[in-house]
Write a protein that holds these residues in place. Structure first.
Motif, PDB file in Angstrom:
ATOM      1  N   VAL A 199       0.250  -9.019  -6.672  1.00 27.72           N
ATOM      2  CA  VAL A 199      -0.168  -8.041  -7.684  1.00 27.72           C
ATOM      3  C   VAL A 199      -0.575  -6.757  -6.973  1.00 27.72           C
ATOM      4  O   VAL A 199      -1.459  -6.773  -6.107  1.00 27.72           O
ATOM      5  CB  VAL A 199      -1.339  -8.585  -8.526  1.00 27.72           C
ATOM      6  N   PHE A 200       0.050  -5.642  -7.367  1.00 28.74           N
ATOM      7  CA  PHE A 200      -0.122  -4.384  -6.632  1.00 28.74           C
ATOM      8  C   PHE A 200      -1.581  -3.948  -6.538  1.00 28.74           C
ATOM      9  O   PHE A 200      -2.067  -3.610  -5.456  1.00 28.74           O
ATOM     10  CB  PHE A 200       0.718  -3.284  -7.293  1.00 28.74           C
ATOM     11  N   ASP A 201      -2.319  -3.918  -7.681  1.00 32.28           N
ATOM     12  CA  ASP A 201      -3.674  -3.389  -7.619  1.00 32.28           C
ATOM     13  C   ASP A 201      -4.613  -4.310  -6.842  1.00 32.28           C
ATOM     14  O   ASP A 201      -5.609  -3.856  -6.267  1.00 32.28           O
ATOM     15  CB  ASP A 201      -4.236  -3.091  -9.017  1.00 32.28           C
ATOM     16  N   GLN A 202      -4.279  -5.595  -6.748  1.00 33.84           N
ATOM     17  CA  GLN A 202      -5.100  -6.501  -5.945  1.00 33.84           C
ATOM     18  C   GLN A 202      -4.862  -6.272  -4.454  1.00 33.84           C
ATOM     19  O   GLN A 202      -5.777  -6.421  -3.633  1.00 33.84           O
ATOM     20  CB  GLN A 202      -4.830  -7.952  -6.327  1.00 33.84           C
ATOM     21  N   ARG A 203      -3.646  -5.886  -4.108  1.00 35.29           N
ATOM     22  CA  ARG A 203      -3.365  -5.510  -2.710  1.00 35.29           C
ATOM     23  C   ARG A 203      -4.160  -4.256  -2.343  1.00 35.29           C
ATOM     24  O   ARG A 203      -4.742  -4.176  -1.255  1.00 35.29           O
ATOM     25  CB  ARG A 203      -1.868  -5.255  -2.531  1.00 35.29           C
ATOM     26  N   ILE A 204      -4.194  -3.289  -3.260  1.00 36.58           N
ATOM     27  CA  ILE A 204      -4.962  -2.062  -3.016  1.00 36.58           C
ATOM     28  C   ILE A 204      -6.445  -2.402  -2.851  1.00 36.58           C
ATOM     29  O   ILE A 204      -7.121  -1.895  -1.938  1.00 36.58           O
ATOM     30  CB  ILE A 204      -4.782  -1.065  -4.177  1.00 36.58           C
TER      31      ILE A 204
ATOM     32  N   LEU B 221     -11.405  -3.035   0.544  1.00 41.72           N
ATOM     33  CA  LEU B 221     -12.511  -3.822   1.084  1.00 41.72           C
ATOM     34  C   LEU B 221     -12.484  -3.797   2.616  1.00 41.72           C
ATOM     35  O   LEU B 221     -13.536  -3.703   3.261  1.00 41.72           O
ATOM     36  CB  LEU B 221     -12.425  -5.265   0.568  1.00 41.72           C
ATOM     37  N   ARG B 222     -11.277  -3.856   3.198  1.00 41.51           N
ATOM     38  CA  ARG B 222     -11.163  -3.763   4.660  1.00 41.51           C
ATOM     39  C   ARG B 222     -11.566  -2.375   5.141  1.00 41.51           C
ATOM     40  O   ARG B 222     -12.251  -2.245   6.163  1.00 41.51           O
ATOM     41  CB  ARG B 222      -9.732  -4.079   5.090  1.00 41.51           C
ATOM     42  N   LYS B 223     -11.176  -1.328   4.409  1.00 35.72           N
ATOM     43  CA  LYS B 223     -11.567   0.031   4.765  1.00 35.72           C
ATOM     44  C   LYS B 223     -13.090   0.189   4.718  1.00 35.72           C
ATOM     45  O   LYS B 223     -13.696   0.818   5.589  1.00 35.72           O
ATOM     46  CB  LYS B 223     -10.947   1.034   3.798  1.00 35.72           C
ATOM     47  N   LEU B 224     -13.697  -0.368   3.679  1.00 30.98           N
ATOM     48  CA  LEU B 224     -15.145  -0.255   3.526  1.00 30.98           C
ATOM     49  C   LEU B 224     -15.863  -0.946   4.671  1.00 30.98           C
ATOM     50  O   LEU B 224     -16.838  -0.412   5.219  1.00 30.98           O
ATOM     51  CB  LEU B 224     -15.591  -0.855   2.189  1.00 30.98           C
ATOM     52  N   ALA B 225     -15.383  -2.120   5.052  1.00 30.56           N
ATOM     53  CA  ALA B 225     -15.986  -2.825   6.181  1.00 30.56           C
ATOM     54  C   ALA B 225     -15.890  -1.982   7.457  1.00 30.56           C
ATOM     55  O   ALA B 225     -16.845  -1.920   8.245  1.00 30.56           O
ATOM     56  CB  ALA B 225     -15.319  -4.189   6.380  1.00 30.56           C
ATOM     57  N   ASP B 226     -14.759  -1.319   7.651  1.00 31.93           N
ATOM     58  CA  ASP B 226     -14.605  -0.455   8.828  1.00 31.93           C
ATOM     59  C   ASP B 226     -15.620   0.682   8.820  1.00 31.93           C
ATOM     60  O   ASP B 226     -16.109   1.108   9.872  1.00 31.93           O
ATOM     61  CB  ASP B 226     -13.189   0.140   8.869  1.00 31.93           C
ATOM     62  N   ALA B 227     -15.950   1.176   7.620  1.00 33.43           N
ATOM     63  CA  ALA B 227     -16.883   2.292   7.499  1.00 33.43           C
ATOM     64  C   ALA B 227     -18.340   1.830   7.596  1.00 33.43           C
ATOM     65  O   ALA B 227     -19.239   2.665   7.764  1.00 33.43           O
ATOM     66  CB  ALA B 227     -16.666   3.011   6.173  1.00 33.43           C
ATOM     67  N   GLU B 228     -18.569   0.512   7.505  1.00 38.54           N
ATOM     68  CA  GLU B 228     -19.939   0.006   7.503  1.00 38.54           C
ATOM     69  C   GLU B 228     -20.198  -0.902   8.714  1.00 38.54           C
ATOM     70  O   GLU B 228     -20.872  -0.503   9.659  1.00 38.54           O
ATOM     71  CB  GLU B 228     -20.217  -0.705   6.179  1.00 38.54           C
TER      72      GLU B 228
ATOM     73  N   GLY C  76      -4.075   3.461   6.194  1.00 39.40           N
ATOM     74  CA  GLY C  76      -3.243   4.197   5.255  1.00 39.40           C
ATOM     75  C   GLY C  76      -3.712   4.014   3.820  1.00 39.40           C
ATOM     76  O   GLY C  76      -4.835   3.601   3.548  1.00 39.40           O
ATOM     77  N   ASP C  77      -2.848   4.341   2.884  1.00 37.35           N
ATOM     78  CA  ASP C  77      -3.165   4.231   1.462  1.00 37.35           C
ATOM     79  C   ASP C  77      -2.579   2.932   0.923  1.00 37.35           C
ATOM     80  O   ASP C  77      -1.455   2.878   0.442  1.00 37.35           O
ATOM     81  CB  ASP C  77      -2.588   5.425   0.699  1.00 37.35           C
ATOM     82  N   GLY C  78      -3.342   1.868   1.051  1.00 35.17           N
ATOM     83  CA  GLY C  78      -2.857   0.562   0.598  1.00 35.17           C
ATOM     84  C   GLY C  78      -2.689  -0.426   1.711  1.00 35.17           C
ATOM     85  O   GLY C  78      -2.522  -1.622   1.474  1.00 35.17           O
ATOM     86  N   GLY C  79      -2.786   0.032   2.955  1.00 41.51           N
ATOM     87  CA  GLY C  79      -2.737  -0.878   4.088  1.00 41.51           C
ATOM     88  C   GLY C  79      -1.380  -1.514   4.303  1.00 41.51           C
ATOM     89  O   GLY C  79      -0.459  -1.367   3.510  1.00 41.51           O
ATOM     90  N   GLN C  80      -1.266  -2.218   5.400  1.00 39.32           N
ATOM     91  CA  GLN C  80      -0.029  -2.925   5.738  1.00 39.32           C
ATOM     92  C   GLN C  80      -0.246  -4.417   5.486  1.00 39.32           C
ATOM     93  O   GLN C  80      -0.449  -5.199   6.397  1.00 39.32           O
ATOM     94  CB  GLN C  80       0.340  -2.657   7.190  1.00 39.32           C
TER      95      GLN C  80
END
Length: 310
Positions: free
Chosen positions: A31-36, A41-48, A80-84
């Motif tokens: 599901v596309f929005d669940q991938r986003i 969540l991974r981006k947020l962890a990187d920022a915290e 990136g925007d949506g990750g790999q």
């Protein structure tokens, strides 16, 4: 049901951007929005705090093979925007964050960009809260004890931190706890006290800071609110006669209310809040049963609960 709302509205519409702490997620990568959302969540962890914030991560491949992600969620999943991310499979993960690591600026950016909300508030204007769901039993029991014996959990921190260093070591916490007369912890006290400390020591660096201790204050607030709601519900249903309320909960008329009896009675009368945290709070001596005297003491919570609203 939160999961049903997320499914129907879309996870990006119902994502806990401002406070994902204590949340558990199950992302379907088909599901596309669940991938986003997983990428966010991974981006947020990187920022915290990428080392501590993502908990118990597990990825199940499309063929059913489970990857325990021993090295953590790949950093590329947040790039990136949506990750790999893989095109299929499912990710299960929890999130937690020490108060001093919280990056409200990034959280607000995600809320505005992906949630569609405009947020004028800054970090200092947010009232942080904790859910009782997912809090370990012994941590809840500890907060139960504090609600009965202390006026302010932050003052308790100051009492433990005698040197005013701004942090509490495990040794000092054990010394302080050992001087308490807490019936809830008579069995395996040393082991259980260490588990409480590990829960609070989010960074795992061997010290609990005053900011980390604020998690206790947040749980305290939620527990007080739960008691307030239960007292108000009982008064609306049964009036202010607590003897009558007692007869409605002591269903087998043996003079005590056991845990299973309590949970069944609470649901039967139509109360839909969490029943067991309230049970443990009333069961002051930790026997696993509520006596008539303990139940009567709940009446005094009316005034205390009202104070929470002021």
């Amino acid at each position: 049901d939160v999961d049903l709302l997320r499914e129907r509205l879309g996870i990006l519409e119902y994502f806990p951007y401002c406070q994902p702490e204590q949340a558990s997620f199950a992302f379907d990568f088909r599901v596309f929005d669940q991938r986003i959302a997983a990428s966010l969540l991974r981006k947020l962890a990187d920022a915290e705090d990428p080392q501590s914030n993502l908990m118990a991560a597990k990825f199940t491949n499309e063929d059913g093979v489970v990857d325990p992600l021993a090295l953590g969620i790949p950093k590329t999943w947040g790039e990136g925007d949506g990750g790999q991310l893989p095109p299929a499979g499912s990710l299960e993960v929890g999130y937690r964050c020490a108060p001093e690591s919280r990056n409200f600026r990034v959280r607000k950016e995600f809320l505005e960009k992906y949630g569609g909300w405009q947020v004028a508030a800054d970090d200092g204007e947010v009232t942080w809260w904790s859910s009782l769901a997912g809090v370990p039993e012994d941590v809840l029991a500890f907060v139960d004890y504090l609600t009965a014996t202390a006026s302010d959990p932050m003052k308790t921190f100051g009492q433990i931190d005698e040197a005013s260093s701004g942090a509490i070591s495990l040794q000092r916490f054990e010394e302080w706890f050992g001087a308490l007369d807490c019936g809830k912890f008579r069995h395996e006290q040393q082991k259980r006290v260490k588990e409480i400390y590990r829960y609070l020591d989010i960074h795992g660096d061997g010290k609990v800071t005053v900011k980390e201790w604020r998690v206790i204050a947040q749980i305290w607030q939620e527990l007080k609110l739960s008691i307030k709601e239960f007292v108000r519900f009982s008064q609306n249903c049964f009036g202010s006669d607590w003897s009558h309320v007692w007869t409605c909960f002591d269903t087998n008329k043996n003079g005590t209310i056991e845990a299973e009896e309590w949970a069944t009675a609470v649901r039967r009368v139509g109360y839909f809040g969490p029943p067991m945290p309230i049970f443990r709070c009333i069961d002051r001596d930790g026997t696993g049963k509520i006596s008539r005297e303990e139940f009567a003491s709940l009446a005094s919570s009316v005034a205390a609960a009202a104070a929470i609203a002021r």
